[in-house]
Write a protein that holds these residues in place. Sequence first.
Motif, mmCIF file in Angstrom:
data_model
loop_
_atom_site.group_PDB
_atom_site.id
_atom_site.type_symbol
_atom_site.label_atom_id
_atom_site.label_comp_id
_atom_site.label_asym_id
_atom_site.label_seq_id
_atom_site.Cartn_x
_atom_site.Cartn_y
_atom_site.Cartn_z
ATOM 1 N N THR A 153 -11.286 10.572 10.623
ATOM 2 C CA THR A 153 -11.262 9.593 11.708
ATOM 3 C C THR A 153 -12.103 8.384 11.314
ATOM 4 O OG1 THR A 153 -11.039 11.358 13.337
ATOM 5 C CG2 THR A 153 -11.872 9.246 14.142
ATOM 6 N N GLY A 154 -11.593 7.197 11.651
ATOM 7 C CA GLY A 154 -12.369 5.996 11.371
ATOM 8 C C GLY A 154 -11.561 4.737 11.578
ATOM 9 N N VAL A 155 -12.116 3.638 11.078
ATOM 10 C CA VAL A 155 -11.497 2.322 11.223
ATOM 11 C C VAL A 155 -11.019 1.847 9.854
ATOM 12 C CG1 VAL A 155 -11.909 -0.090 11.862
ATOM 13 C CG2 VAL A 155 -12.957 1.753 13.185
ATOM 14 N N VAL A 156 -9.786 1.363 9.798
ATOM 15 C CA VAL A 156 -9.224 0.868 8.545
ATOM 16 C C VAL A 156 -9.925 -0.427 8.153
ATOM 17 C CG1 VAL A 156 -7.125 0.041 7.404
ATOM 18 C CG2 VAL A 156 -6.984 1.939 9.041
ATOM 19 N N LEU A 157 -10.548 -0.411 6.979
ATOM 20 C CA LEU A 157 -11.228 -1.596 6.448
ATOM 21 C C LEU A 157 -10.295 -2.399 5.544
ATOM 22 C CD1 LEU A 157 -14.664 -0.070 5.409
ATOM 23 C CD2 LEU A 157 -14.106 -1.326 7.496
ATOM 24 N N GLU A 158 -9.366 -1.681 4.892
ATOM 25 C CA GLU A 158 -8.460 -2.329 3.951
ATOM 26 C C GLU A 158 -7.208 -1.484 3.800
ATOM 27 O OE1 GLU A 158 -8.615 -3.963 -0.688
ATOM 28 O OE2 GLU A 158 -10.276 -2.775 0.091
ATOM 29 N N ALA A 159 -6.079 -2.152 3.696
ATOM 30 C CA ALA A 159 -4.810 -1.496 3.376
ATOM 31 C C ALA A 159 -4.356 -2.056 2.032
ATOM 32 C CB ALA A 159 -3.768 -1.771 4.448
ATOM 33 N N ASN A 160 -3.788 -1.216 1.213
ATOM 34 C CA ASN A 160 -3.349 -1.630 -0.118
ATOM 35 C C ASN A 160 -2.042 -2.416 -0.007
ATOM 36 O OD1 ASN A 160 -2.689 -1.947 -2.783
ATOM 37 N ND2 ASN A 160 -2.905 0.221 -3.319
ATOM 38 N N THR A 161 -2.158 -3.720 0.199
ATOM 39 C CA THR A 161 -0.979 -4.560 0.400
ATOM 40 C C THR A 161 -0.136 -4.700 -0.870
ATOM 41 O OG1 THR A 161 -2.317 -6.528 -0.013
ATOM 42 C CG2 THR A 161 -2.009 -5.865 2.298
ATOM 43 N N THR A 162 -0.697 -4.350 -2.019
ATOM 44 C CA THR A 162 0.076 -4.363 -3.270
ATOM 45 C C THR A 162 1.293 -3.441 -3.152
ATOM 46 O OG1 THR A 162 -1.925 -4.794 -4.530
ATOM 47 C CG2 THR A 162 -0.042 -3.948 -5.766
ATOM 48 N N LEU A 163 1.158 -2.377 -2.339
ATOM 49 C CA LEU A 163 2.258 -1.411 -2.199
ATOM 50 C C LEU A 163 3.475 -2.006 -1.488
ATOM 51 C CD1 LEU A 163 0.282 1.841 -1.344
ATOM 52 C CD2 LEU A 163 1.083 1.043 -3.576
ATOM 53 N N GLU A 164 3.291 -3.120 -0.775
ATOM 54 C CA GLU A 164 4.440 -3.770 -0.135
ATOM 55 C C GLU A 164 5.451 -4.222 -1.183
ATOM 56 O OE1 GLU A 164 2.894 -6.996 2.219
ATOM 57 O OE2 GLU A 164 1.673 -5.643 3.440
ATOM 58 N N ASP A 165 4.944 -4.763 -2.295
ATOM 59 C CA ASP A 165 5.814 -5.253 -3.362
ATOM 60 C C ASP A 165 6.002 -4.244 -4.485
ATOM 61 O OD1 ASP A 165 6.178 -7.762 -2.120
ATOM 62 O OD2 ASP A 165 4.265 -8.454 -2.950
ATOM 63 N N GLN A 166 5.074 -3.300 -4.606
ATOM 64 C CA GLN A 166 5.138 -2.323 -5.689
ATOM 65 C C GLN A 166 4.921 -0.900 -5.158
ATOM 66 O OE1 GLN A 166 2.073 -4.609 -8.090
ATOM 67 N NE2 GLN A 166 3.441 -3.917 -9.720
ATOM 68 N N PRO A 167 5.821 -0.411 -4.294
ATOM 69 C CA PRO A 167 5.632 0.941 -3.742
ATOM 70 C C PRO A 167 5.679 2.021 -4.823
ATOM 71 C CG PRO A 167 7.813 0.107 -3.207
ATOM 72 C CD PRO A 167 7.043 -1.036 -3.796
ATOM 73 N N GLU A 168 6.278 1.710 -5.974
ATOM 74 C CA GLU A 168 6.380 2.693 -7.054
ATOM 75 C C GLU A 168 5.012 3.083 -7.619
ATOM 76 O OE1 GLU A 168 6.720 -1.402 -8.913
ATOM 77 O OE2 GLU A 168 7.607 -0.450 -7.149
ATOM 78 N N LEU A 169 3.954 2.312 -7.310
ATOM 79 C CA LEU A 169 2.607 2.694 -7.749
ATOM 80 C C LEU A 169 2.186 4.027 -7.148
ATOM 81 C CD1 LEU A 169 0.731 -0.741 -7.560
ATOM 82 C CD2 LEU A 169 1.364 0.534 -9.625
ATOM 83 N N VAL A 170 2.750 4.374 -5.998
ATOM 84 C CA VAL A 170 2.455 5.676 -5.384
ATOM 85 C C VAL A 170 2.923 6.791 -6.325
ATOM 86 C CG1 VAL A 170 2.981 7.196 -3.436
ATOM 87 C CG2 VAL A 170 2.548 4.767 -3.045
ATOM 88 N N ASN A 171 4.038 6.573 -7.028
ATOM 89 C CA ASN A 171 4.536 7.558 -7.983
ATOM 90 C C ASN A 171 3.768 7.528 -9.303
ATOM 91 O OD1 ASN A 171 7.529 6.603 -6.625
ATOM 92 N ND2 ASN A 171 6.969 8.749 -6.575
ATOM 93 N N SER A 172 3.557 6.334 -9.827
ATOM 94 C CA SER A 172 2.983 6.228 -11.170
ATOM 95 C C SER A 172 1.469 6.395 -11.203
ATOM 96 C CB SER A 172 3.373 4.898 -11.821
ATOM 97 O OG SER A 172 2.868 3.814 -11.068
ATOM 98 N N GLU A 173 0.782 6.002 -10.148
ATOM 99 C CA GLU A 173 -0.681 6.065 -10.115
ATOM 100 C C GLU A 173 -1.185 6.498 -8.743
ATOM 101 O OE1 GLU A 173 -2.732 2.704 -11.868
ATOM 102 O OE2 GLU A 173 -0.834 1.994 -12.700
ATOM 103 N N PRO A 174 -0.849 7.713 -8.312
ATOM 104 C CA PRO A 174 -1.199 8.108 -6.940
ATOM 105 C C PRO A 174 -2.706 8.095 -6.653
ATOM 106 C CG PRO A 174 -0.465 10.014 -8.209
ATOM 107 C CD PRO A 174 -0.191 8.794 -9.039
ATOM 108 N N TYR A 175 -3.541 8.289 -7.676
ATOM 109 C CA TYR A 175 -4.988 8.350 -7.448
ATOM 110 C C TYR A 175 -5.704 7.051 -7.808
ATOM 111 C CZ TYR A 175 -3.879 13.288 -7.160
ATOM 112 O OH TYR A 175 -3.324 14.482 -6.815
ATOM 113 N N GLU A 176 -4.991 6.087 -8.337
ATOM 114 C CA GLU A 176 -5.625 4.834 -8.745
ATOM 115 C C GLU A 176 -5.035 3.680 -7.940
ATOM 116 O OE1 GLU A 176 -8.284 4.799 -10.589
ATOM 117 O OE2 GLU A 176 -8.158 6.936 -10.992
ATOM 118 N N ASP A 177 -4.131 2.911 -8.544
ATOM 119 C CA ASP A 177 -3.562 1.739 -7.880
ATOM 120 C C ASP A 177 -2.631 2.096 -6.722
ATOM 121 O OD1 ASP A 177 -4.973 0.093 -9.557
ATOM 122 O OD2 ASP A 177 -3.313 -0.207 -10.953
ATOM 123 N N GLY A 178 -2.255 3.375 -6.596
ATOM 124 C CA GLY A 178 -1.381 3.808 -5.513
ATOM 125 C C GLY A 178 -2.112 4.256 -4.255
ATOM 126 N N TRP A 179 -3.436 4.005 -4.198
ATOM 127 C CA TRP A 179 -4.186 4.347 -2.976
ATOM 128 C C TRP A 179 -3.576 3.592 -1.791
ATOM 129 C CZ3 TRP A 179 -6.784 0.617 -0.131
ATOM 130 C CH2 TRP A 179 -6.958 -0.626 -0.746
#
Length: 129
Positions: free
Chosen positions: A73-99
Amino acid sequence: MELPSGLKYSREHEWVRVEGNIAVIGITDFAQSELGDVVYVELPEVGTEVEANNTFGVVESVKAVSDLFAPVTGVVLEANTTLEDQPELVNSEPYEDGWMIRVEMKDESELNDLLEADSYRAYTEEEGG
């Protein structure tokens, strides 16, 4: 299946990296492999309050649309907006750039409800992973 130690894992297949009172959250390697190619990620706005075990967003793949569940539980400080244009980072780097989101935790004791890497591995094996 990649499972970095030092992270906490939820039974809904999210991971948490703790940085002080900040939780960096994403989905696990197991989750992204089950989903297949991620084509879209919907994340909350900065300032949104998320509650442990409730949905905070959606991930869409070629196979399915799945809810994302907040492990803390908490308040969102930041959302990874890079995923809007590069959702494939969730597949290729789930623990790094895909946060996905960074959350200021309200109750760090909620981390005690999450699994360590070995326990999460056993859990996914029981699930048929």
